[in-house]
Motif scaffolding. Structure first.
Motif, short mmCIF file in Angstrom:
data_model
loop_
_atom_site.label_atom_id
_atom_site.label_comp_id
_atom_site.label_asym_id
_atom_site.label_seq_id
_atom_site.Cartn_x
_atom_site.Cartn_y
_atom_site.Cartn_z
N CYS A 99 -1.25 4.44 -2.49
CA CYS A 99 -0.88 3.06 -2.14
C CYS A 99 -0.98 2.14 -3.34
O CYS A 99 -0.14 1.26 -3.54
N SER A 100 -2.02 2.34 -4.16
CA SER A 100 -2.19 1.48 -5.33
C SER A 100 -1.06 1.70 -6.33
O SER A 100 -0.57 0.74 -6.94
N ALA A 108 2.10 0.07 -4.88
CA ALA A 108 1.98 -1.39 -4.96
C ALA A 108 2.20 -1.88 -6.38
O ALA A 108 2.91 -2.88 -6.60
N THR A 120 7.12 -3.44 2.32
CA THR A 120 6.28 -2.31 1.92
C THR A 120 4.99 -2.79 1.28
O THR A 120 3.90 -2.27 1.56
N THR A 154 2.77 -4.07 3.95
CA THR A 154 2.19 -2.96 4.71
C THR A 154 1.02 -2.33 3.97
O THR A 154 -0.02 -2.00 4.57
N ILE A 155 1.17 -2.17 2.66
CA ILE A 155 0.07 -1.63 1.86
C ILE A 155 -1.14 -2.54 1.94
O ILE A 155 -2.28 -2.06 2.07
N THR A 167 -4.38 -0.40 3.56
CA THR A 167 -5.45 0.11 2.70
C THR A 167 -6.86 -0.30 3.16
O THR A 167 -7.78 0.53 3.05
N ALA A 214 -2.69 -6.72 -3.54
CA ALA A 214 -1.39 -6.48 -2.88
C ALA A 214 -1.03 -7.66 -1.99
O ALA A 214 0.14 -8.10 -1.97
#
Length: 210
Positions: free
Chosen positions: A18-19, A22, A109, A112-113, A117, A168
């Motif tokens: 995810c990082s 992002a 997106t 969402t992250i 997370t 994020a």
């Protein structure tokens, strides 16, 4: 870095993924949402000058369309410049919806992250505490090393999830606000073009304006 990932357990891998996603979105959006690239300076004035010199042909309109996001919107109106104000406005609005979708690309997106997370970190916390209580049930509290490992997993995943989610969310809000401002400015330029091409204002009103 690898030791931290191993200590945090398998949930660290989706958090790491995810990082990376992002970061890629943030870099791409910074590049894509450059104001000068989306809204070239004095575009309406340049279009009016071409129109006044009778140089506003299909090739020129194609160049305007390909030049920028604002150019796409204005070109849709220019194609219908010999029709009524309503027809021009409707054509610009139809293209404008596509332009807005491009400006907002990947922002969902990123949002969402920002939402997922922390939940991944919370799940890591729960799994870590389950491990701790499992050890307590089997061996009591006489093995502090194992207990510390479970607690460490819980703390690492929680901290990692938050460290990804917070920036994020900040960048999501920043880009969302930036897109809103660009949309408003582009709508103003489109309205100016309609007024000029339909003769609602004098051409001199747009000398040197963007």
């Amino acid at each position: 870095m690898f030791e931290l990932l191993r200590a945090g357990g398998w949930l660290m891998w989706p958090i790491l993924l995810c990082s990376i996603v992002a970061m890629a979105i943030v870099i791409e959006r910074f590049w894509a949402l450059r104001r000068w690239a989306i809204m070239p300076e004095d575009l309406v004035s340049r279009i009016w000058q071409l129109h006044r010199r009778q140089l506003l042909n299909d090739d020129r309109i194609a160049e305007i369309r390909e030049g920028s996001a604002l150019g796409r919107m204005l070109a849709a109106g220019l194609v219908n410049r010999f029709h009524s104000r309503e027809v021009m406005k409707e054509a610009i609005q139809d293209t404008g919806r596509q332009v807005v979708a491009d400006l907002e690309r990947y922002l969902n997106t990123l949002g969402t992250i920002a939402a997922v997370t922390p939940l991944l970190g919370l799940l890591g916390t729960v799994l870590g505490m389950i491990e701790v209580f499992g050890v307590i049930m089997e061996a009591g509290v006489g093995n502090p090393g194992v207990l510390a490992g479970g607690i460490s997993q819980a703390l690492i995943t929680t901290a990692s999830g938050l460290s990804v989610a917070i920036p994020a969310l900040m960048f999501y809000r920043y880009f969302d606000n930036r897109v809103d401002k660009l949309i408003v400015a582009m709508e103003e330029q489109a309205l100016r073009l309609i007024e000029v091409m339909q003769g609602a204002r004098e051409a001199g009103d747009y000398g040197g304006q963007a």
